[in-house]
Design an enzyme around this catalytic site. Structure first.
Site, PDB file in Angstrom:
ATOM      1  N   ASP A   1      -1.400   7.475  -6.431  1.00  0.00           N
ATOM      2  CA  ASP A   1      -1.617   6.232  -5.696  1.00  0.00           C
ATOM      3  C   ASP A   1      -1.787   5.074  -6.663  1.00  0.00           C
ATOM      4  O   ASP A   1      -2.584   5.141  -7.593  1.00  0.00           O
ATOM      5  CB  ASP A   1      -2.856   6.363  -4.807  1.00  0.00           C
ATOM      6  CG  ASP A   1      -3.134   5.071  -4.043  1.00  0.00           C
ATOM      7  OD1 ASP A   1      -2.197   4.538  -3.427  1.00  0.00           O
ATOM      8  OD2 ASP A   1      -4.281   4.602  -4.065  1.00  0.00           O
TER       9      ASP A   1
ATOM     10  N   ASP B   1       0.810  -1.209   0.000  1.00  0.00           N
ATOM     11  CA  ASP B   1       0.000   0.000   0.000  1.00  0.00           C
ATOM     12  C   ASP B   1       0.848   1.267   0.000  1.00  0.00           C
ATOM     13  O   ASP B   1       1.537   1.562   0.975  1.00  0.00           O
ATOM     14  CB  ASP B   1      -0.886  -0.036   1.250  1.00  0.00           C
ATOM     15  CG  ASP B   1      -1.926   1.069   1.281  1.00  0.00           C
ATOM     16  OD1 ASP B   1      -2.018   1.818   0.297  1.00  0.00           O
ATOM     17  OD2 ASP B   1      -2.636   1.169   2.289  1.00  0.00           O
TER      18      ASP B   1
END
Length: 445
Positions: A326, A115
């Site tokens: 992201d 992540d």
């Protein structure tokens, strides 16, 4: 008008997200000298442990879009608003990336969410007060000879937000939680963290890596995984803990989901992650709070030859650090007012019958009348870097009849998502504080 013939067949899986499996010892010193690499595998390929042959393309798209909603919430935590050549494998699950690594001595294989929007490496551990369903056994720290709790007064404990002392005052307790109600609580510790390699038979062993041993965890996690591997910019993330050996560099190249080539994507660390050469453009990383997230400055978007300028917060004109890049979010989100302008500009370039997304997640949809439509060229203008997006993933097919623009309005958080990043070599340099983009056929890496 710049355009692209967009095949419906090639769009069939476009909205499905990616995830990473870091498939997993020569020592770290050997890694520094020789480097290593691991493949990034697409979630719904037959090679993936998450492959579901009975799932239709539309079902995969619907799931990916739902996951994207939770992913955006992930950016609103409830607690707050010769170098190593490493390379990992990416495989999609729950809208994020998964890394397969090993922890402890002897090493125990773990599959966790990789992540870029988190820092701490944490996994589910015995004994478990409350844990989410997990197919693999929980990690037992008592069985690892290299596991050691971190004291309350240590710099490691002080470097992490929301820590406390255990009841007996001897060990550091961590607590992480997110706006989507996911959380983990447990012991902060150090142990040996092992990464795999596709270029060598020997994995790389990283001693005394800071980890969280979670005894109380729940939220939006898949039973096939265990916890999170933080790749964010904070002090306890894997990237930061490796920083001196990889000199602050990592990169990824995401193969478009429309590609018929089954080659895997790549996530690399160290000198092998340098992005340079013809076509490379770079934009500054903007230091902002929280330091976990990677903030860039998006100045404008172009649709064909029409350039649309973003305005700053409250009309101030201050755009610095207005977007998070992201790799785990599917679609790109834009401020509500600007998104309306952007959507209208795209709609002006497409002469087809409009349709409605049944889930109401995406707002600009069309009913194509043939196997191909003309998609306008879309460019993201970051400070110092004009990035032309891959036409194959600016629109996604959400069912047999509808194609939709893979962008969405969100007034709270602006995110440059992974569909927009496909077929770009994206390099992060945390020393120079830049992110670089280079148009690349990711199947060739």
């Amino acid at each position: 008008m710049a355009s692209h013939h967009h095949s419906l067949l090639s769009l069939a899986a476009s909205a499905t997200t990616f995830s990473v499996i870091l498939l997993c010892c020569f020592t770290l010193i050997e890694a520094l000298n020789g480097g290593f690499s691991v493949d990034l595998i697409y979630r719904d390929s037959p090679d993936s442990p998450f492959y579901n042959a009975s799932e239709t393309h539309s079902q995969r798209v619907a799931k990916a879009l739902r996951r994207s909603i939770n992913r955006v919430n992930h950016f609103k935590p409830s607690s707050s608003v010769s170098p190593n050549l490493a390379q990992t494998d990416i495989i999609s699950n729950s809208g994020e990336y998964l890394m397969k690594y090993s922890v402890g001595t002897p090493p125990v294989a773990i599959l966790g969410v990789a992540d870029t929007g988190s820092d701490l490496i944490w996994l589910q551990c015995k004994p478990c007060t409350e844990c989410y369903n997990q197919a693999a056994p929980f990690f037992d720290p008592k069985m690892s000879t290299t596991y050691k709790s971190v004291s309350c007064t240590s710099s490691q404990c002080e470097s992490l937000r929301k820590t406390s002392c255990s009841n007996d005052g001897t060990s550091c307790q961590y607590s992480v939680s997110y706006g989507d109600q996911s959380f983990s609580n447990g012991d902060l510790a150090v142990d040996t963290f092992t990464l795999g390699s596709t270029t060598s038979d020997n994995p790389v062993s990283l001693p005394k890596t800071i980890i969280g041993c979670g005894h109380d965890n729940n939220g939006h996690f898949d039973a096939k995984g265990s916890g999170i591997v933080g790749l964010g910019g904070g002090t306890v993330s894997l990237v930061s803990q490796l920083s001196s050996s990889i000199r602050g560099k990592f990169s990824y190249c995401l193969v478009p989901l429309t590609s018929r080539d089954k080659k895997s994507s790549k996530l690399k660390f160290g000198s092998d992650a340098v992005v340079s050469g013809p076509g490379t453009v770079s934009t500054p990383l903007v230091p902002k709070s929280p330091d976990t997230f990677y903030f860039l400055t998006l100045e404008a978007m172009s649709v064909g030859s029409k350039r649309l300028e973003l305005s700053g917060s409250s009309g101030s004109g201050d755009l610095e650090g207005n977007i998070i890049i992201d790799s785990g979010t599917t679609v790109t989100t834009l401020p509500t007012e600007f998104y309306s302008e952007f959507e209208s500009a795209v709609a002006e370039e497409i002469d087809l019958e409009r349709g409605d997304d049944p889930s109401q997640f995406l707002s600009l949809c069309y009913k194509p009348t043939s196997d191909s439509i003309e998609i306008p060229s879309i460019t993201a203008h970051f400070t110092g870097a004009d990035v032309k997006l891959n036409p194959d993933t600016t629109f996604v097919q959400i069912n047999e009849e509808l194609l939709c623009l893979a962008f969405r309005a969100n007034q709270d958080v602006t995110i440059f998502g992974n569909l927009a990043q496909s077929n770009l070599l994206v390099g992060y340099d945390l020393v120079k504080k830049t992110v670089s983009f280079k148009p690349t056929d990711c199947t060739k890496l």
